[in-house]
Design a protein around this motif. Structure first.
Motif, mmCIF file in Angstrom:
data_model
loop_
_atom_site.group_PDB
_atom_site.id
_atom_site.type_symbol
_atom_site.label_atom_id
_atom_site.label_comp_id
_atom_site.label_asym_id
_atom_site.label_seq_id
_atom_site.Cartn_x
_atom_site.Cartn_y
_atom_site.Cartn_z
ATOM 1 N N VAL A 1 -1.186 13.032 -6.457
ATOM 2 C CA VAL A 1 -0.563 11.792 -6.917
ATOM 3 C C VAL A 1 -1.441 11.127 -7.968
ATOM 4 N N GLY A 2 -2.758 11.234 -7.780
ATOM 5 C CA GLY A 2 -3.676 10.634 -8.754
ATOM 6 C C GLY A 2 -3.491 11.211 -10.142
ATOM 7 N N LYS A 3 -3.282 12.527 -10.234
ATOM 8 C CA LYS A 3 -3.052 13.155 -11.539
ATOM 9 C C LYS A 3 -1.787 12.617 -12.185
ATOM 10 N N ASP B 1 -2.224 4.853 9.079
ATOM 11 C CA ASP B 1 -1.673 4.626 7.744
ATOM 12 C C ASP B 1 -0.210 4.197 7.822
ATOM 13 N N TYR B 2 0.554 4.871 8.682
ATOM 14 C CA TYR B 2 1.971 4.530 8.811
ATOM 15 C C TYR B 2 2.143 3.094 9.284
ATOM 16 N N HIS C 1 -5.985 4.639 -2.797
ATOM 17 C CA HIS C 1 -6.108 4.253 -1.391
ATOM 18 C C HIS C 1 -5.562 5.319 -0.443
ATOM 19 N N ILE C 2 -4.941 6.368 -0.978
ATOM 20 C CA ILE C 2 -4.362 7.421 -0.129
ATOM 21 C C ILE C 2 -5.482 8.146 0.606
ATOM 22 N N VAL D 1 0.856 -1.188 0.000
ATOM 23 C CA VAL D 1 0.000 0.000 0.000
ATOM 24 C C VAL D 1 0.890 1.235 0.000
ATOM 25 N N MET D 2 0.386 2.327 -0.556
ATOM 26 C CA MET D 2 1.136 3.583 -0.663
ATOM 27 C C MET D 2 0.268 4.697 -0.112
ATOM 28 N N LEU D 3 0.309 4.886 1.202
ATOM 29 C CA LEU D 3 -0.557 5.850 1.876
ATOM 30 C C LEU D 3 0.248 7.106 2.192
ATOM 31 N N LEU D 4 0.463 7.909 1.167
ATOM 32 C CA LEU D 4 1.336 9.078 1.272
ATOM 33 C C LEU D 4 0.636 10.241 1.956
ATOM 34 N N GLY D 5 1.449 11.191 2.383
ATOM 35 C CA GLY D 5 0.917 12.400 2.998
ATOM 36 C C GLY D 5 1.976 13.047 3.873
#
Length: 247
Positions: free
Chosen positions: A206-208, A104-105, A196-197, A91-95
Protein backbone atom coordinates in the motif's frame (compact mmCIF):
# COMPACT_ATOMS: atom_id res chain seq x y z
CA UNK A 1 -12.87 30.97 -4.74
CA UNK A 2 -14.67 30.26 -1.48
CA UNK A 3 -16.49 32.96 0.44
CA UNK A 4 -14.89 34.03 3.72
CA UNK A 5 -17.13 33.83 6.75
CA UNK A 6 -15.23 35.04 9.82
CA UNK A 7 -18.17 34.36 12.15
CA UNK A 8 -17.99 30.60 11.73
CA UNK A 9 -16.19 28.18 14.05
CA UNK A 10 -14.92 24.89 12.58
CA UNK A 11 -13.96 21.88 14.69
CA UNK A 12 -11.68 19.44 12.88
CA UNK A 13 -10.84 16.02 14.30
CA UNK A 14 -7.63 14.31 13.25
CA UNK A 15 -6.16 17.75 12.59
CA UNK A 16 -2.54 16.81 13.23
CA UNK A 17 -1.77 15.69 9.66
CA UNK A 18 -3.11 14.92 6.20
CA UNK A 19 -6.60 16.02 5.22
CA UNK A 20 -7.34 17.36 8.71
CA UNK A 21 -4.35 19.71 8.78
CA UNK A 22 -4.92 20.79 5.18
CA UNK A 23 -8.59 21.52 5.92
CA UNK A 24 -7.61 23.62 8.93
CA UNK A 25 -5.31 25.71 6.73
CA UNK A 26 -7.95 26.10 4.01
CA UNK A 27 -10.71 27.15 6.40
CA UNK A 28 -8.43 29.47 8.33
CA UNK A 29 -7.53 31.17 5.05
CA UNK A 30 -11.26 31.54 4.37
CA UNK A 31 -11.75 33.37 7.66
CA UNK A 32 -12.96 30.57 9.91
CA UNK A 33 -11.88 30.23 13.49
CA UNK A 34 -10.62 26.66 13.82
CA UNK A 35 -10.34 24.21 16.69
CA UNK A 36 -7.70 21.59 15.96
CA UNK A 37 -8.52 18.31 17.71
CA UNK A 38 -6.05 15.41 17.80
CA UNK A 39 -4.06 13.25 20.18
CA UNK A 40 -0.65 14.56 19.01
CA UNK A 41 -0.54 17.83 20.92
CA UNK A 42 2.87 18.88 19.58
CA UNK A 43 1.64 18.80 15.99
CA UNK A 44 -1.62 20.66 16.51
CA UNK A 45 0.12 23.23 18.70
CA UNK A 46 2.61 23.94 15.92
CA UNK A 47 -0.25 24.18 13.42
CA UNK A 48 -2.23 26.54 15.66
CA UNK A 49 0.86 28.73 16.00
CA UNK A 50 1.21 28.73 12.21
CA UNK A 51 -2.42 29.75 11.71
CA UNK A 52 -2.31 32.45 14.37
CA UNK A 53 -5.25 34.18 16.05
CA UNK A 54 -8.50 32.28 15.76
CA UNK A 55 -6.87 28.83 15.91
CA UNK A 56 -6.62 26.70 19.04
CA UNK A 57 -5.01 23.31 19.65
CA UNK A 58 -7.17 20.96 21.71
CA UNK A 59 -5.77 17.57 22.65
CA UNK A 60 -8.59 15.04 22.35
CA UNK A 61 -9.13 11.39 21.50
CA UNK A 62 -12.31 10.58 19.58
CA UNK A 63 -12.47 7.20 21.33
CA UNK A 64 -12.68 8.97 24.71
CA UNK A 65 -16.02 10.72 25.19
CA UNK A 66 -14.81 12.59 28.29
CA UNK A 67 -11.96 14.16 26.34
CA UNK A 68 -14.43 15.22 23.63
CA UNK A 69 -16.75 16.75 26.25
CA UNK A 70 -13.82 18.74 27.62
CA UNK A 71 -12.89 19.77 24.08
CA UNK A 72 -16.43 20.96 23.35
CA UNK A 73 -16.43 23.09 26.51
CA UNK A 74 -13.12 24.66 25.55
CA UNK A 75 -14.22 25.38 21.98
CA UNK A 76 -17.40 27.03 23.22
CA UNK A 77 -15.59 29.18 25.78
CA UNK A 78 -12.63 30.22 23.61
CA UNK A 79 -14.09 30.43 20.11
CA UNK A 80 -17.85 30.22 20.55
CA UNK A 81 -20.29 27.47 19.54
CA UNK A 82 -19.19 25.24 16.69
CA UNK A 83 -20.81 25.93 13.32
CA UNK A 84 -18.88 23.22 11.48
CA UNK A 85 -17.70 19.76 12.52
CA UNK A 86 -15.31 17.90 10.23
CA UNK A 87 -15.17 14.26 11.29
CA UNK A 88 -11.79 13.45 9.79
CA UNK A 89 -10.03 11.31 12.41
CA UNK A 90 -9.39 7.85 11.01
CA UNK A 91 -6.98 4.96 10.68
CA UNK A 92 -6.47 2.45 7.84
CA UNK A 93 -5.01 -0.73 9.33
CA UNK A 94 -5.31 -3.07 6.36
CA UNK A 95 -4.32 -6.69 6.12
CA UNK A 96 -5.70 -10.20 5.39
CA UNK A 97 -8.60 -11.08 7.63
CA UNK A 98 -6.83 -14.31 8.64
CA UNK A 99 -3.97 -12.29 10.11
CA UNK A 100 -3.89 -11.79 13.88
CA UNK A 101 -5.14 -8.19 13.84
CA UNK A 102 -7.97 -8.18 16.36
CA UNK A 103 -6.72 -5.03 18.06
CA UNK A 104 -6.39 -3.27 14.70
CA UNK A 105 -9.96 -4.18 13.78
CA UNK A 106 -11.33 -2.92 17.07
CA UNK A 107 -9.27 0.27 16.82
CA UNK A 108 -10.57 1.04 13.32
CA UNK A 109 -14.17 0.62 14.42
CA UNK A 110 -13.65 2.75 17.52
CA UNK A 111 -11.90 5.58 15.65
CA UNK A 112 -13.40 5.60 12.16
CA UNK A 113 -17.04 4.98 13.02
CA UNK A 114 -17.74 5.26 16.73
CA UNK A 115 -15.32 8.21 17.02
CA UNK A 116 -17.23 10.21 14.42
CA UNK A 117 -20.56 9.29 15.98
CA UNK A 118 -19.39 10.31 19.45
CA UNK A 119 -17.85 13.59 18.29
CA UNK A 120 -21.10 14.47 16.52
CA UNK A 121 -23.18 13.60 19.56
CA UNK A 122 -20.97 15.74 21.81
CA UNK A 123 -21.00 18.79 19.53
CA UNK A 124 -24.61 18.41 18.36
CA UNK A 125 -26.14 20.97 20.73
CA UNK A 126 -23.64 23.60 19.56
CA UNK A 127 -24.32 22.74 15.92
CA UNK A 128 -28.08 22.91 16.38
CA UNK A 129 -27.75 26.33 18.02
CA UNK A 130 -25.67 27.52 15.06
CA UNK A 131 -28.13 25.91 12.67
CA UNK A 132 -30.84 28.35 13.71
CA UNK A 133 -28.64 31.31 12.74
CA UNK A 134 -28.39 32.78 9.21
CA UNK A 135 -25.05 31.04 8.62
CA UNK A 136 -26.42 27.64 9.57
CA UNK A 137 -24.29 24.64 10.53
CA UNK A 138 -22.48 21.85 8.73
CA UNK A 139 -21.17 18.38 9.46
CA UNK A 140 -18.58 16.98 7.04
CA UNK A 141 -17.86 13.27 7.36
CA UNK A 142 -14.69 11.96 5.73
CA UNK A 143 -15.34 8.48 4.38
CA UNK A 144 -13.53 6.68 1.54
CA UNK A 145 -13.95 4.94 -1.79
CA UNK A 146 -13.76 1.87 0.47
CA UNK A 147 -17.23 2.84 1.67
CA UNK A 148 -18.51 1.87 -1.77
CA UNK A 149 -16.14 -0.88 -2.90
CA UNK A 150 -14.70 -3.54 -0.60
CA UNK A 151 -11.56 -5.37 -1.66
CA UNK A 152 -9.55 -8.28 -0.32
CA UNK A 153 -7.55 -7.16 2.68
CA UNK A 154 -9.64 -4.11 3.57
CA UNK A 155 -12.78 -5.77 4.93
CA UNK A 156 -12.99 -4.19 8.38
CA UNK A 157 -11.78 -0.81 7.12
CA UNK A 158 -14.45 -0.95 4.42
CA UNK A 159 -17.03 -1.94 7.03
CA UNK A 160 -16.26 1.22 9.01
CA UNK A 161 -16.63 3.36 5.91
CA UNK A 162 -19.84 1.66 4.73
CA UNK A 163 -21.11 2.31 8.24
CA UNK A 164 -20.07 5.96 7.99
CA UNK A 165 -21.96 6.29 4.70
CA UNK A 166 -25.19 4.80 6.04
CA UNK A 167 -25.09 6.77 9.28
CA UNK A 168 -24.36 10.02 7.40
CA UNK A 169 -27.44 9.64 5.22
CA UNK A 170 -29.68 8.97 8.21
CA UNK A 171 -28.15 11.92 10.04
CA UNK A 172 -28.68 14.16 7.01
CA UNK A 173 -32.39 13.39 7.02
CA UNK A 174 -32.73 13.97 10.76
CA UNK A 175 -30.95 17.33 10.84
CA UNK A 176 -32.15 19.01 7.65
CA UNK A 177 -32.55 21.84 6.81
CA UNK A 178 -30.60 23.71 9.50
CA UNK A 179 -27.58 21.40 9.78
CA UNK A 180 -26.26 20.19 6.43
CA UNK A 181 -24.44 16.85 6.32
CA UNK A 182 -21.88 16.22 3.60
CA UNK A 183 -20.09 12.92 2.95
CA UNK A 184 -16.64 13.13 1.32
CA UNK A 185 -15.26 9.88 -0.16
CA UNK A 186 -11.65 10.22 -1.32
CA UNK A 187 -9.68 7.61 -3.19
CA UNK A 188 -5.90 7.42 -2.84
CA UNK A 189 -4.54 10.64 -1.34
CA UNK A 190 -0.89 11.36 -0.53
CA UNK A 191 -0.97 11.19 3.29
CA UNK A 192 0.77 9.25 6.06
CA UNK A 193 -2.20 6.85 6.41
CA UNK A 194 -0.40 3.71 5.13
CA UNK A 195 2.54 4.15 7.53
CA UNK A 196 0.34 3.03 10.43
CA UNK A 197 -0.46 -0.39 8.90
CA UNK A 198 0.92 -3.10 11.18
CA UNK A 199 0.83 -5.97 8.65
CA UNK A 200 4.27 -5.62 7.08
CA UNK A 201 3.57 -7.04 3.61
CA UNK A 202 0.41 -4.99 3.26
CA UNK A 203 2.14 -1.84 4.51
CA UNK A 204 4.86 -2.19 1.88
CA UNK A 205 2.40 -2.78 -0.96
CA UNK A 206 0.00 0.00 0.00
CA UNK A 207 2.91 2.32 0.75
CA UNK A 208 4.18 1.99 -2.83
CA UNK A 209 0.71 2.90 -4.12
CA UNK A 210 0.47 5.95 -1.87
CA UNK A 211 4.00 7.05 -2.73
CA UNK A 212 2.77 7.48 -6.31
CA UNK A 213 -0.38 9.36 -5.31
CA UNK A 214 -0.90 12.61 -7.20
CA UNK A 215 -3.97 13.79 -5.31
CA UNK A 216 -2.97 15.79 -2.24
CA UNK A 217 -4.61 16.51 1.08
CA UNK A 218 -4.86 20.11 -0.08
CA UNK A 219 -6.97 18.99 -3.05
CA UNK A 220 -9.50 17.41 -0.67
CA UNK A 221 -9.40 20.42 1.66
CA UNK A 222 -10.30 22.72 -1.24
CA UNK A 223 -13.35 20.58 -1.98
CA UNK A 224 -14.42 20.72 1.68
CA UNK A 225 -14.01 24.51 1.77
CA UNK A 226 -16.00 24.85 -1.45
CA UNK A 227 -18.81 22.68 -0.07
CA UNK A 228 -19.06 24.74 3.12
CA UNK A 229 -19.16 28.00 1.16
CA UNK A 230 -22.31 27.13 -0.80
CA UNK A 231 -25.45 29.18 -0.06
CA UNK A 232 -27.72 27.69 2.58
CA UNK A 233 -30.38 26.85 0.00
CA UNK A 234 -27.98 24.24 -1.46
CA UNK A 235 -26.79 21.09 0.30
CA UNK A 236 -24.02 19.03 -1.27
CA UNK A 237 -24.78 15.64 0.25
CA UNK A 238 -22.05 13.40 -1.17
CA UNK A 239 -18.83 13.78 -3.13
CA UNK A 240 -16.75 10.87 -4.49
CA UNK A 241 -13.19 11.85 -5.44
CA UNK A 242 -10.60 9.66 -7.10
CA UNK A 243 -7.24 10.30 -8.75
CA UNK A 244 -7.90 10.56 -12.47
CA UNK A 245 -6.08 7.26 -13.09
CA UNK A 246 -7.55 5.22 -10.23
CA UNK A 247 -9.76 2.28 -11.25
Amino acid sequence: MTQANPARVAVITGASSGIGAATARALSTDGYRVALLARRLDRITALADELGDGAIAVQADVTDRDSLLAAADRVNSELGPADVLVNNAGVMLLGPFAADQREDYRHMIEVNLLGAITATEVFLDQLKTAGSSPTGADIVNISSVAGRTARAGNGVYAATKWGMNGWSESLRQELLPDVRVTLIEPGVVATELPTHITHEETREGVGKLYDQAEVTAEDIAEVIAFTLSRPRRLAINEILLRPAGQL
